[in-house]
Design a protein around this motif. Structure first.
Motif, short mmCIF file in Angstrom:
data_model
loop_
_atom_site.label_atom_id
_atom_site.label_comp_id
_atom_site.label_asym_id
_atom_site.label_seq_id
_atom_site.Cartn_x
_atom_site.Cartn_y
_atom_site.Cartn_z
N SER A 178 0.83 -1.21 0.00
CA SER A 178 0.00 0.00 0.00
C SER A 178 0.86 1.25 0.00
N ASP A 179 2.09 1.14 0.53
CA ASP A 179 2.99 2.29 0.61
C ASP A 179 4.42 1.84 0.34
N ILE A 180 5.19 2.75 -0.28
CA ILE A 180 6.61 2.53 -0.52
C ILE A 180 7.38 3.57 0.28
N HIS A 181 8.34 3.14 1.08
CA HIS A 181 9.16 4.04 1.89
C HIS A 181 10.60 3.99 1.41
N VAL A 210 0.42 10.23 -11.66
CA VAL A 210 -0.28 9.04 -12.13
C VAL A 210 0.74 8.10 -12.77
N LEU A 211 0.62 6.83 -12.46
CA LEU A 211 1.54 5.83 -12.99
C LEU A 211 0.74 4.75 -13.71
N ARG A 215 0.41 8.97 -4.37
CA ARG A 215 0.40 10.09 -3.44
C ARG A 215 1.78 10.19 -2.79
N VAL A 216 2.44 11.31 -2.95
CA VAL A 216 3.83 11.46 -2.54
C VAL A 216 3.94 12.39 -1.33
N ILE A 263 11.15 9.68 1.50
CA ILE A 263 10.10 9.61 0.49
C ILE A 263 9.10 8.53 0.89
N VAL A 264 7.83 8.88 0.91
CA VAL A 264 6.78 7.88 1.10
C VAL A 264 5.78 8.04 -0.05
N ILE A 265 5.53 6.94 -0.74
CA ILE A 265 4.60 6.94 -1.87
C ILE A 265 3.47 5.96 -1.59
N ARG A 266 2.25 6.45 -1.63
CA ARG A 266 1.09 5.56 -1.48
C ARG A 266 0.60 5.13 -2.86
N LEU A 267 0.38 3.84 -3.03
CA LEU A 267 -0.10 3.29 -4.30
C LEU A 267 -1.60 3.06 -4.19
#
Length: 543
Positions: A166-169, A225-226, A236-237, A248-252
C-alpha cells in the motif's frame, strides 16, 4: 581492474553532480539530475537538438504553461534567448535549473531515442519486461542492489505493485538508503542501496509530483499518475526532511481496486445482521472509528456498495478517493482551492443527495452539518479517530456536537482494526496449552452466549495456527487482512445515555449488554476460527 574503473567513474559522476548542485546554490537556482528523469519527447522538441547542444540547455518539463529548462549556464545569452522565445510562444517565462554535463549528454541522447515516453508529463509509464517479474521481496532486494541507479525507481514501483504494497518508503541513512514496503499494514524491509540511487529517485519523484527540487528543508506533498502494464495507479507522494536527507513515502492507489462486499469484511453473524438492518434506513448517521490504517475507508466503501441503487443519489467527499464506485458521485478534498470537508459538505447538501459519505469528522462545522443532515432525511457515513466504539460519542461532543441533537441523529457506531490472515500454504497447526486457553477465556468473559460459546475453549481437539512464511506470502506468514469489530446501535438505553452526555464507560457497559464484543474478543474469535494468530491479536492490542 574493471571494478576499480567502475568505482572511479561513479566517483567522477558524483563529483560532477555535487559541483552542479553547488553552482545552483550560488546562482540561487534549482538543480536537477536528468540522467534518471522521464523527459517527454514533445517537450524536448520545443527546441531543436542543434540549438540545445549549442546553448547547452534542454526543455525537460512542461505542464500547461509551466515550462522548465535545464542548463549548464543559466546566465548565458543563448539560454536567455531561448527562454524569451518560449515565453512568447507559451505565455510563461520558463524556470531555469542548473544541470551537469552528464545530464545534458543524457538528455541530448534521448532526442533520437525511441524509448522516450510520449505520455502526459504527470504520468510515468513502465513497460512490461519478462525479466522484471519479482517472485519474492528477497529477490527484489538482491536485484535492486545490482541495478544501475537510473533503474531503481522502476524496479521499486513494480516490485511494490506485485507485492501488494500500500505504501513505498525510501529512507536515507548515514551512508546508504533503505527501501521498505507496507504490506498488509506492516512494514517489510526490502533492500538497502547506495545513497546515489536515493538522490536520483528523490529528484525524479519530485519532478513527477510537481514538487520544488531546490526546497529541501520543509515537507512537500504531491501526486502523479503511474501506468504499469494494464493497471493505473494514483501515486500520493510525501517528502519529509530528516537528519540524513529527505524521506520519500509513496502511497499506491490502484484505480481498478473495487470496493469489498460486506460479506468480505470479516464480520461475524451478529455484527453483519446489525449492519444489514441499519443500512436499510433512509436517514441517520453511521460512524466508523479507529486509528489511521485500520480499514475505515474500506468498510465505508462496502457500505456504499450495499446501499448503491439507481434510485438513490450518493455523493462522497474523500481525501483521497481510494475506491471508484460505479454510479456514485465521488469528490476529493482540495484544501488549497477551499474545498474542505466542511465547505464540501455544505455544497453536497445543495445537490439533493440521499446518501452522503464524508471522509472524516475533523472540526466543529463538519460535525454540526453532518449531524443536521442525518436528522433531515439523509443517510450519512463518516469516520472518526477514536480507539474504541464507545469513545466516539464523547469525541463528537468534544468536537461541538450537542448531546440532545446527536442522540437521535446517530444510528450505529463501528470501531475496527485489521488483523492479518494467516497464510494457509505454510501455516503450522498447534494445540493451545492450558495457560493460553485460560487467558483467552478471561478476555472472553461477559460475552453473551448467543454471540460466543466459551465451551469451545475446553475442547481437546481445539487447534490454532502459527505463521511460518513461504514464497507464497513473501516470507511474512500472512496473506491478506480481515476486520475485527466493535459495533453497537444507538437505541433505547444507549440513546438515552448519549442524550444525557454519559461518559465512555457507561456507554460501553450498555453496548456490551446489547451484545457488542470488544475488538480483542472479536479477534480471539478469529484465532479460534483459524483465520489469524494469537500474535496478531497481541499486535493490534498494542495499537
Amino acid at each position: 581492474m574493471s571494478d576499480l574503473t567502475e568505482r572511479l567513474n561513479v566517483l567522477r559522476s558524483e563529483q560532477e553532480e555535487r559541483l552542479a548542485q553547488h553552482r545552483a546554490d550560488q546562482l540561487e537556482k534549482g538543480y536537477v539530475n536528468l540522467t534518471a528523469y522521464p523527459i517527454n519527447s514533445e517537450n524536448l522538441a520545443l527546441i531543436t537538438k542543434g540549438e540545445a547542444a549549442a546553448a547547452q540547455t534542454v526543455v525537460f518539463y512542461k505542464q500547461g504553461r509551466d515550462v522548465r529548462l535545464g542548463a549548464i549556464n543559466p546566465a548565458s545569452a543563448r539560454v536567455k534567448e531561448i527562454a524569451e522565445r518560449l515565453n512568447k510562444k507559451l505565455g510563461e517565462m520558463p524556470e531555469v535549473y542548473v544541470i551537469s554535463q552528464r545530464s545534458l549528454k543524457s538528455a541530448l541522447a534521448r532526442y533520437a531515442s525511441p524509448r522516450v515516453a510520449d505520455t502526459p508529463q504527470d504520468e510515468m509509464v513502465i513497460e512490461e519486461r519478462p525479466n522484471q517479474q519479482t517472485a519474492a521481496l528477497g529477490d527484489l532486494g538482491e536485484r535492486i542492489k545490482n541495478l544501475p541507479p537510473t533503474e531503481i525507481l522502476t524496479a521499486m514501483v513494480r516490485g511494490g505493485a506485485q507485492a501488494g504494497a500500500s505504501d513505498i518508503h525510501v529512507e536515507p541513512m548515514e551512508t546508504e538508503a533503505r527501501l521498505r514496503y507496507r504490506i498488509d499494514g506492516v512494514l517489510q524491509n526490502v533492500a538497502t542501496f547506495k545513497k546515489q540511487g536515493w538522490q536520483l529517485i528523490l529528484s525524479r519523484v519530485k519532478v513527477l509530483a510537481k514538487l520544488k527540487l531546490n526546497v529541501k528543508d520543509v515537507p512537500q506533498d504531491g501526486s502523479f499518475v503511474l501506468r504499469l502494464e494494464n493497471e493505473t495507479y494514483d501515486m500520493r507522494v510525501s517528502i519529509l526532511p530528516g537528519g540524513f536527507g529527505e524521506t520519500i513515502v509513496i502511497r499506491l492507489l490502484a484505480r481498478s481496486t473495487r470496493a469489498m462486499k460486506m460479506t468480505e469484511l470479516g464480520m461475524k453473524k451478529r455484527d453483519y445482521l446489525v449492519m444489514e438492518e441499519e443500512l436499510k434506513k433512509a436517514n441517520g448517521m453511521i460512524l466508523v472509528t479507529g486509528p489511521t490504517g485500520s480499514g475505515k475507508t474500506t468498510t465505508l466503501a462496502s457500505f456504499i456498495e450495499e446501499v448503491n441503487k439507481p434510485e438513490l443519489k450518493i455523493i462522497t467527499l474523500e481525501d483521497p478517493i481510494e475506491y471508484r464506485i460505479r454510479g456514485v458521485a465521488q469528490t476529493q478534498v482540495d484544501v488549497d482551492a477551499g474545498y474542505t470537508f466542511a465547505a464540501g459538505l455544505r455544497s453536497i447538501l445543495r445537490q439533493d443527495p440521499d446518501v452522503i459519505m464524508v471522509g472524516e469528522m475533523r472540526d466543529k462545522e463538519t460535525v454540526a452539518t453532518a449531524t443536521q443532515a442525518a436528522l433531515t432525511g439523509h443517510l450519512v457515513f463518516s469516520t472518526l479517530h477514536t480507539n474504541n466504539a464507545a469513545g466516539a460519542v464523547p469525541r463528537l461532543v468534544n468536537l461541538g456536537a450537542k448531546p440532545f441533537v446527536l442522540a437521535p441523529a446517530l444510528n450505529v457506531v463501528v470501531a475496527q482494526r485489521l488483523v492479518r490472515v494467516v497464510c494457509r500454504a505454510c501455516a503450522e497447526k498447534y494445540k493451545p496449552d492450558a495457560a493460553l486457553r485460560e487467558r483467552i477465556a478471561e478476555v472472553m468473559q461477559g460475552v453473551r452466549r448467543d454471540v460466543f460459546d466459551a465451551a469451545i475453549l475446553r475442547k481437546p481437539s481445539l487447534e490454532f495456527y502459527k505463521a511460518k512464511g513461504c514464497a507464497e506470502c513473501n516470507r511474512t506468514g500472512y496473506k491478506g487482512r480481515q476486520g475485527v469489530f466493535e459495533i453497537f446501535k444507538v437505541q433505547n438505553e444507549i440513546e438515552q445515555l448519549v442524550e444525557e452526555g454519559a461518559d465512555e464507560r457507561r456507554i460501553r457497559k450498555a453496548a456490551l449488554a446489547q451484545g457488542m464484543t470488544l475488538i480483542a474478543q472479536d479477534a480471539f474469535m478469529k484465532v479460534i476460527e483459524g483465520v489469524t494468530t494469537v500474535e496478531e491479536v497481541e499486535r493490534i492490542s498494542e495499537e
